[in-house]
Design an enzyme around this catalytic site. Structure first.
Site, PDB file in Angstrom:
ATOM      1  N   ARG A  86       0.787  -1.245   0.000  1.00  0.00           N
ATOM      2  CA  ARG A  86       0.000   0.000   0.000  1.00  0.00           C
ATOM      3  C   ARG A  86       0.814   1.289   0.000  1.00  0.00           C
ATOM      4  NH1 ARG A  86      -5.185  -0.307   3.865  1.00  0.00           N
ATOM      5  NH2 ARG A  86      -3.638  -0.165   5.529  1.00  0.00           N
ATOM      6  N   ASP A  87       2.113   1.209   0.089  1.00  0.00           N
ATOM      7  CA  ASP A  87       2.920   2.436  -0.012  1.00  0.00           C
ATOM      8  C   ASP A  87       4.190   2.158  -0.798  1.00  0.00           C
ATOM      9  OD1 ASP A  87       3.423   5.129   0.344  1.00  0.00           O
ATOM     10  OD2 ASP A  87       4.463   4.848   2.251  1.00  0.00           O
ATOM     11  N   LEU A  88       4.038   1.424  -1.881  1.00  0.00           N
ATOM     12  CA  LEU A  88       5.186   1.091  -2.711  1.00  0.00           C
ATOM     13  C   LEU A  88       5.610   2.323  -3.509  1.00  0.00           C
ATOM     14  CD1 LEU A  88       6.776  -1.586  -3.187  1.00  0.00           C
ATOM     15  CD2 LEU A  88       5.546  -1.757  -5.363  1.00  0.00           C
ATOM     16  N   ASN A 124      10.859   3.527  -0.680  1.00  0.00           N
ATOM     17  CA  ASN A 124      10.626   2.359   0.161  1.00  0.00           C
ATOM     18  C   ASN A 124      11.200   1.078  -0.427  1.00  0.00           C
ATOM     19  OD1 ASN A 124       9.345   3.891   2.077  1.00  0.00           O
ATOM     20  ND2 ASN A 124       7.279   3.435   1.358  1.00  0.00           N
ATOM     21  N   THR A 180       0.964   7.135  -0.821  1.00  0.00           N
ATOM     22  CA  THR A 180       1.563   8.385  -1.265  1.00  0.00           C
ATOM     23  C   THR A 180       0.923   8.835  -2.563  1.00  0.00           C
ATOM     24  OG1 THR A 180       3.684   7.759  -0.264  1.00  0.00           O
ATOM     25  CG2 THR A 180       3.728   9.512  -1.926  1.00  0.00           C
TER      26      THR A 180
END
Length: 247
Positions: free
Chosen positions: A46-48, A52, A85
Site C-alpha cells: 500500500r505504499d510502494l 521504500n 503516497t
C-alpha cells in the site's frame, strides 16, 4: 537489520535513470518477486514507491517500510482505507473503493516507468495534487513511441486503471516477454545463494550514502560484552569504532 549500502531506489533513479535495459529488467524482476511473495501471504504493501525500496551493496532489491501494509487481504476480503503516497496510489485506493493486491501493481508500474524513463508518467512541476489526480485517473500514461515494445506492453498492463482488468493482466506476469532470460529461481534465491551467478548492479555503493560510521562509532559508556556481540556475528557492517573495541 542488515546494513544496505546501496541507498534507496529513489536516489538510484535520480542518479542513473533512464536505466539500461538489462538493469531495468533485473530490478523489475526482483521487485516483482518481492511483491508476489507478499501477496502470497495476503499482505498488500500500500505504499510502494522508490523511497521504500532499498538496495544492498550490489544493488539488489529489498522492499521496506511496511507501516501502512494491510494483512489478510485477498479478492474476497478487501479494504477501503485511504493510505499511501499521492502520485503512486492506485485509483481504487485514492477513491476508497474496495481493493486488494492489484493496487500494488499500479504503484509498481509507476516505479518501472520512472526507472525506464527517469520521470513520473503523469507528474509535472506546474501541477498540484488535484491536477495530477485528474491526469492519473482519467488518462492513459504517455508511452513514447521509441519505448521497447515489450516494456510498453508491460507498462500498459501495470498502469491499467480498472482494478479487475489489472488483476487479470498481471496474473501471469513472469511469463511476459519483457522478462525473457530471467532465471526466476535464481532471483528468488538471491545473490547470497552459493551457486548464484547474479552480477552486481552497483559496482560500488552510491556516493550519496551518509557516513554511517560517524553515527555509529560514538564512544559507549560500557563496551558491549562478548556474549552480546554474538548477536552481530553475521552483520554485513559494523562501525570502525566497534571493530576497535572488539580488538
Amino acid at each position: 537489520m542488515e546494513f544496505l549500502g546501496g541507498g534507496d531506489l529513489e536516489k538510484f533513479i535520480r542518479v542513473s535513470a533512464p536505466l539500461d535495459e538489462e538493469t531495468l529488467r533485473r530490478l523489475t524482476a526482483e521487485i516483482l518477486c518481492g511483491l508476489q511473495h507478499l501477496h502470497s501471504l495476503q499482505i498488500v504493501h500500500r505504499d510502494l514507491k522508490p523511497e521504500n525500496i532499498l538496495l544492498d551493496n550490489a544493488g539488489h532489491v529489498k522492499i521496506a517500510d511496511f507501516g501502512l501494509s494491510a494483512m489478510c487481504v485477498n479478492e474476497c476480503y478487501r479494504v477501503t482505507s485511504w493510505v499511501g503516497t499521492p502520485g503512486y496510489m492506485a485509483p481504487e485506493v485514492y477513491y476508497q473503493s474496495p481493493y486488494y493486491y492489484p493496487a500494488d501493481y499500479f504503484s509498481f508500474g509507476i516505479i518501472v516507468y520512472e526507472m525506464a524513463l527517469g520521470e513520473h508518467p503523469y507528474y509535472t512541476e506546474q501541477e498540484n495534487e488535484e491536477q495530477l489526480v485528474a491526469r492519473m485517473y482519467t488518462m492513459p500514461p504517455y508511452l513514447p513511441w521509441y519505448l521497447d515494445f515489450y516494456l510498453h506492453e508491460l507498462l500498459r498492463r501495470l498502469l491499467c486503471l480498472d482494478q479487475e482488468q489489472r488483476a487479470y493482466e498481471v496474473c501471469n506476469l513472469r511469463s511476459h516477454p519483457f522478462f525473457k532470460g530471467i532465471d526466476w529461481e535464481e532471483i528468488e534465491e538471491g545473490p547470497s545463494h552459493v551457486q548464484s551467478t547474479l552480477e552486481p548492479i552497483l559496482e560500488q555503493p552510491l556516493q550519496e550514502i551518509i557516513e554511517v560510521d560517524t553515527f555509529l562509532s560514538k564512544d559507549l559508556e560500557m563496551p558491549i560484552d562478548s556474549l552480546d556481540q554474538e548477536y552481530f556475528k553475521d552483520f554485513t557492517y559494523i562501525s570502525e569504532g566497534m571493530k576497535a573495541r572488539q580488538a
